[in-house]
Write a protein that holds these residues in place. Structure first.
Motif, PDB file in Angstrom:
ATOM      1  N   LYS A 180       0.820  -1.221   0.000  1.00  0.00           N
ATOM      2  CA  LYS A 180       0.000   0.000   0.000  1.00  0.00           C
ATOM      3  C   LYS A 180       0.852   1.268   0.000  1.00  0.00           C
ATOM      4  O   LYS A 180       0.620   2.185  -0.785  1.00  0.00           O
ATOM      5  CB  LYS A 180      -0.937  -0.015   1.223  1.00  0.00           C
ATOM      6  CG  LYS A 180      -1.802  -1.259   1.274  1.00  0.00           C
ATOM      7  CD  LYS A 180      -2.619  -1.360   2.545  1.00  0.00           C
ATOM      8  CE  LYS A 180      -1.843  -1.360   3.828  1.00  0.00           C
ATOM      9  NZ  LYS A 180      -1.104  -2.588   4.160  1.00  0.00           N
ATOM     10  N   THR A 181       1.825   1.300   0.877  1.00  0.00           N
ATOM     11  CA  THR A 181       2.697   2.476   0.933  1.00  0.00           C
ATOM     12  C   THR A 181       3.453   2.636  -0.382  1.00  0.00           C
ATOM     13  O   THR A 181       3.704   3.754  -0.853  1.00  0.00           O
ATOM     14  CB  THR A 181       3.690   2.364   2.116  1.00  0.00           C
ATOM     15  OG1 THR A 181       2.932   2.207   3.315  1.00  0.00           O
ATOM     16  CG2 THR A 181       4.582   3.573   2.239  1.00  0.00           C
ATOM     17  N   THR A 182       3.771   1.518  -0.983  1.00  0.00           N
ATOM     18  CA  THR A 182       4.470   1.545  -2.261  1.00  0.00           C
ATOM     19  C   THR A 182       3.627   2.261  -3.313  1.00  0.00           C
ATOM     20  O   THR A 182       4.154   3.065  -4.097  1.00  0.00           O
ATOM     21  CB  THR A 182       4.792   0.112  -2.708  1.00  0.00           C
ATOM     22  OG1 THR A 182       5.467  -0.545  -1.638  1.00  0.00           O
ATOM     23  CG2 THR A 182       5.669   0.093  -3.931  1.00  0.00           C
ATOM     24  N   PRO A 221       2.702  10.665   5.705  1.00  0.00           N
ATOM     25  CA  PRO A 221       3.325   9.341   5.787  1.00  0.00           C
ATOM     26  C   PRO A 221       3.011   8.591   7.073  1.00  0.00           C
ATOM     27  O   PRO A 221       2.556   9.164   8.050  1.00  0.00           O
ATOM     28  CB  PRO A 221       4.811   9.666   5.702  1.00  0.00           C
ATOM     29  CG  PRO A 221       4.925  11.031   6.241  1.00  0.00           C
ATOM     30  CD  PRO A 221       3.649  11.746   5.923  1.00  0.00           C
ATOM     31  N   GLN A 222       3.288   7.299   6.980  1.00  0.00           N
ATOM     32  CA  GLN A 222       3.082   6.378   8.086  1.00  0.00           C
ATOM     33  C   GLN A 222       4.006   6.756   9.258  1.00  0.00           C
ATOM     34  O   GLN A 222       3.582   6.859  10.388  1.00  0.00           O
ATOM     35  CB  GLN A 222       3.480   4.994   7.564  1.00  0.00           C
ATOM     36  CG  GLN A 222       2.768   3.858   8.162  1.00  0.00           C
ATOM     37  CD  GLN A 222       2.952   2.601   7.287  1.00  0.00           C
ATOM     38  OE1 GLN A 222       3.649   2.625   6.277  1.00  0.00           O
ATOM     39  NE2 GLN A 222       2.339   1.533   7.687  1.00  0.00           N
ATOM     40  N   ASP A 223       5.279   6.938   8.930  1.00  0.00           N
ATOM     41  CA  ASP A 223       6.221   7.326   9.980  1.00  0.00           C
ATOM     42  C   ASP A 223       6.565   8.797   9.776  1.00  0.00           C
ATOM     43  O   ASP A 223       7.388   9.147   8.949  1.00  0.00           O
ATOM     44  CB  ASP A 223       7.480   6.460   9.944  1.00  0.00           C
ATOM     45  CG  ASP A 223       7.992   6.246   8.521  1.00  0.00           C
ATOM     46  OD1 ASP A 223       7.269   6.639   7.582  1.00  0.00           O
ATOM     47  OD2 ASP A 223       9.102   5.719   8.343  1.00  0.00           O
ATOM     48  N   LEU A 278      -3.339   9.604   2.616  1.00  0.00           N
ATOM     49  CA  LEU A 278      -3.148   9.456   4.058  1.00  0.00           C
ATOM     50  C   LEU A 278      -2.699   8.026   4.318  1.00  0.00           C
ATOM     51  O   LEU A 278      -3.448   7.082   4.088  1.00  0.00           O
ATOM     52  CB  LEU A 278      -4.459   9.720   4.797  1.00  0.00           C
ATOM     53  CG  LEU A 278      -5.073  11.091   4.551  1.00  0.00           C
ATOM     54  CD1 LEU A 278      -6.508  11.121   5.052  1.00  0.00           C
ATOM     55  CD2 LEU A 278      -4.251  12.152   5.242  1.00  0.00           C
ATOM     56  N   ASP A 279      -1.457   7.888   4.779  1.00  0.00           N
ATOM     57  CA  ASP A 279      -0.957   6.544   5.027  1.00  0.00           C
ATOM     58  C   ASP A 279      -1.145   6.207   6.497  1.00  0.00           C
ATOM     59  O   ASP A 279      -0.264   6.485   7.315  1.00  0.00           O
ATOM     60  CB  ASP A 279       0.512   6.466   4.615  1.00  0.00           C
ATOM     61  CG  ASP A 279       0.972   5.021   4.438  1.00  0.00           C
ATOM     62  OD1 ASP A 279       0.245   4.112   4.872  1.00  0.00           O
ATOM     63  OD2 ASP A 279       2.056   4.825   3.856  1.00  0.00           O
ATOM     64  N   GLU A 280      -2.277   5.594   6.828  1.00  0.00           N
ATOM     65  CA  GLU A 280      -2.601   5.205   8.204  1.00  0.00           C
ATOM     66  C   GLU A 280      -2.320   6.345   9.156  1.00  0.00           C
ATOM     67  O   GLU A 280      -1.729   6.154  10.223  1.00  0.00           O
ATOM     68  CB  GLU A 280      -1.777   3.994   8.614  1.00  0.00           C
ATOM     69  CG  GLU A 280      -1.950   2.886   7.608  1.00  0.00           C
ATOM     70  CD  GLU A 280      -1.193   1.644   8.009  1.00  0.00           C
ATOM     71  OE1 GLU A 280      -1.444   1.178   9.132  1.00  0.00           O
ATOM     72  OE2 GLU A 280      -0.403   1.147   7.223  1.00  0.00           O
ATOM     73  N   ALA A 281      -2.744   7.516   8.761  1.00  0.00           N
ATOM     74  CA  ALA A 281      -2.378   8.701   9.509  1.00  0.00           C
ATOM     75  C   ALA A 281      -3.020   8.765  10.890  1.00  0.00           C
ATOM     76  O   ALA A 281      -2.646   9.592  11.693  1.00  0.00           O
ATOM     77  CB  ALA A 281      -2.745   9.939   8.709  1.00  0.00           C
TER      78      ALA A 281
HETATM   79 MG   LIG Z   1       2.650   1.009   4.687  1.00  0.00          MG
END
Ligand SMILES: [Mg+2]
Ligand SMILES: Nc1ncnc2c1ncn2[C@@H]1O[C@H](COP(=O)(O)OP(=O)(O)OP(=O)(O)O)[C@@H](O)[C@H]1O
Length: 606
Positions: free
Chosen positions: A407-409, A448-450, A528-531
């Motif tokens: 997903k992040t990719t 981002p996630q992180d 939104l990556d798992e924000a």
């Molecule tokens: Mg991810």
């Protein structure tokens, strides 16, 4: 990817190879070009300095052969000596002035060459830094941080080494050696040849020492790198070390590496301790031979007292550069190796460049499409395979799937952090490779996630260099996502320092600020990556309603693990092992009883 690009940075920082590579030196000298006036002046000054240094010996000879010899020859006893004393004092005074003057010139010359070196290095550092920043993310996946830091900081020093310890010293030494040899040959060629008998053994000793000291220095460098990385790792992981009570073990590991470093240093010292007395011995033998031979020749009238003294004086000057040459050789060798690595990096074209005259509309519409996209971080290990989906402007789409599904990719491909291996990513119907990169990344923002915050104030982090944003806009963005509550808790509100990597804030607080940062940019596409994974239910609720507002008038891709977010999406895309396996809305997918239905049962049953 060409082979060269893959291996441009050798892993080890070990010095090998040539001490002088004309190609590299020419390239390094290109950085001196803007300061060539000062550089040329400095080199010219070296010749003057060398000449004045040699002149001292000539003057000593003239005192001895002039007034002193006359006093002896006159046979006037005490009166003759008294007369000579006055003249000698004048000459001695002249020599003293000459010595001070020469030293002054040398100081000035060293300042000049260092000024040139520092300025050239400053230019080079800027260039390397800019070049590193331009590289695509792939490059950073492959090159560890430490190595890049070494390039920008240490390897650039090579240029300074080349100029100050290398070229400058070598010019000085070569002029000096050439000057002495010529002068001695003119004064008395026979005695000159006698004084050079110790040169061959001196060369051999130097050669042997050079090999030994190079190995010893290499070991020091390796051990130093190990000690450094041990310290770095311990400091960075101190939280884990303390939690798992591993201090004693870390201490032991450090102590053993530290001991190895000390031993390595000692072996270089042992080398020097042996080398210098040996050189001293040889040069003394050289001088003794000259005095012995010279004394016999004086009897034969072949040479004067003054000339003999001059020989001894020059021999002292002659052995010094020979002794230092091995050290300078090492410095030059190190500087060539650094230059080689540095230019290797500078010659590396970024994998991913913004096209000339790329697509850059005033504002993106926000249509996103993937067509048959296949992508892998490593050449033959695809992470995404044949992905196709289409998101209409203003639509909200959720991406779900297990950890590592890719997903992040997908988010990275839409902002063109990486280029696809096959297929196309289109934004507003235009291939992202045809978009102007800045315009694309302004229009498509990823939370981002992180979350990464930079050391600095909250406001600097929210602004991200965009000076067109007003203070009020930033405050409004914070209020819109509920980050104003974070600000109220901070000592200075927007002006508070977030610490390195934002370390003074909690993970949830950082996520709220990242949301505000994205909103402040007002992008056409928001990813939104798992924000919202690290905030409490109340904050989550707050963010949810903020998100609804955020989503108005823009396309939103939400990579989410929470049912509430997913349910509100117009459509859900289900990723599984790098493939897009299902898509539809929540009800349809549950009814289909496929991957999503299983995921839903397992994850969201509660
Ligand atoms: Mg991810
Ligand atoms: N920089 C990278 N270099 C090499 N492989 C990577 C890199 N980033 C991710 N991967 C690999 O690609 C795959 C997909 O990663 P991705 O980050 O897209 O997963 P994800 O679906 O976002 O997972 P999560 O839900 O845990 O965030 C994983 O197998 C991961 O190991």
């Amino acid at each position: 990817m060409s082979k060269k690009a893959e291996t441009f940075c050798p892993d080890s920082d070990v010095v090998t190879g040539k001490a002088f590579d004309a190609r590299l030196v020419r390239r390094m000298l290109a950085y001196v070009r803007p300061y060539r006036g000062l550089f040329a002046a400095s080199i010219a000054m070296v010749t003057v300095v060398v000449f004045l240094e040699l002149l001292q010996g000539e003057l000593v000879k003239r005192i001895i052969d002039g007034p002193l010899k006359a006093a002896v020859a006159s046979g006037d006893g005490i009166t003759g000596w008294e007369q000579a004393a006055g003249t000698v004092a004048t000459w001695a005074g002249l020599i003293a002035i000459l010595v001070v003057f020469t030293a002054g010139l040398r100081v000035m010359q060293v300042m000049w060459i260092n000024r040139v070196a520092q300025r050239a290095m400053r230019d080079l550092r800027v260039q390397v830094f800019r070049h590193v920043q331009k590289q695509a993310l792939r490059f950073f996946d492959r090159n560890p941080v430490g190595r890049l830091v070494t390039r920008v900081v240490n390897d650039v020093e090579a240029l300074s080494d080349l100029l100050t310890s290398g070229l400058d010293a070598i010019f000085h030494d070569i002029f000096m050696l050439a000057g002495i040899v010529t002068w001695l040959m003119i004064v008395n060629w026979r005695l000159a040849l006698v004084s050079f008998v110790v040169v061959p053994p001196l060369m051999i000793v130097t050669q042997v020492f050079r090999g030994a000291s190079r190995r010893a220095f290499r070991r020091v460098r390796e051990k130093l790198a190990t000690v450094n990385s041990t310290i770095q790792e311990t400091v960075q992981g101190v939280r884990v070390i303390q939690s798992f009570v591993q201090e004693a073990k870390a201490q032991r590991r450090f102590e053993s590496r530290n001991r190895e470093l000390a031993d390595a240093h000692l072996s270089t010292v042992a080398n020097f301790a042996l080398f210098f007395p040996l050189v001293e011995l040889l040069s003394t033998i050289g001088k003794a031979t000259v005095i012995w031979w010279g004394a016999r020749s004086i009897g034969g009238g072949d040479i004067s007292f003054g000339e003999l003294t001059q020989f001894v004086f020059y021999l002292e000057l002659f052995f010094r550069p020979i002794r230092d040459i091995s050290e300078k050789f090492n410095i030059l060798q190190g500087s060539m190796a650094s230059a080689e690595r540095l230019f290797g990096l500078l010659d590396r074209e970024p994998d991913l460049a913004s096209p000339a005259d790329g697509y850059a509309p005033e504002r993106l519409v926000g249509e996103v499409e993937l067509r048959g996209v296949t992508f892998g971080y490593a050449p033959d290990r695809p992470v995404l395979e044949d992905i196709a989906f289409h998101v209409k402007p203003g639509e909200t789409v959720a991406l779900v799937g297990a950890t590592g599904a890719g997903k992040t990719t997908v988010a990275g491909l839409i902002t063109r952090l990486y280029d696809v291996d096959q297929g196309q990513v289109l934004v507003d119907g235009v291939d992202v490779r045809e978009h102007e990169l800045t315009s694309l990344r302004r229009g498509v923002t990823v939370v981002p996630q992180d979350v990464f915050l930079f050391a600095g104030t909250v406001e600097e982090n929210l602004r991200m260099g965009d000076d067109s944003l007003t203070h009020e806009q930033i405050e409004a963005a914070c209020a819109a996502v509920g980050a104003d509550r974070v600000l109220r808790k901070l000592p200075n509100g927007l002006a508070s320092d977030v610490g390195e990597r934002g370390g003074r804030l909690s993970v949830g607080e950082r996520q709220l600020l990242a949301l505000a940062r994205a909103l402040a940019q007002d992008p056409a596409v928001l990813v939104l990556d798992e924000a919202t994974s690290s905030v409490d239910s109340e904050t989550e609720h707050l963010i949810q309603s903020a998100l609804e507002r955020l989503q108005e008038g823009r396309t939103t891709l939400v990579i989410a693990h929470r049912l509430s977010t997913i349910r509100k999406a117009d459509r859900i895309l289900v990723f599984h092992h790098g493939e897009l396996r299902e898509q539809g809305d929540h009800k349809t997918l549950v009814a289909a009883d496929g991957i999503y239905a299983t995921l839903h049962r397992l994850q969201f049953a509660a």
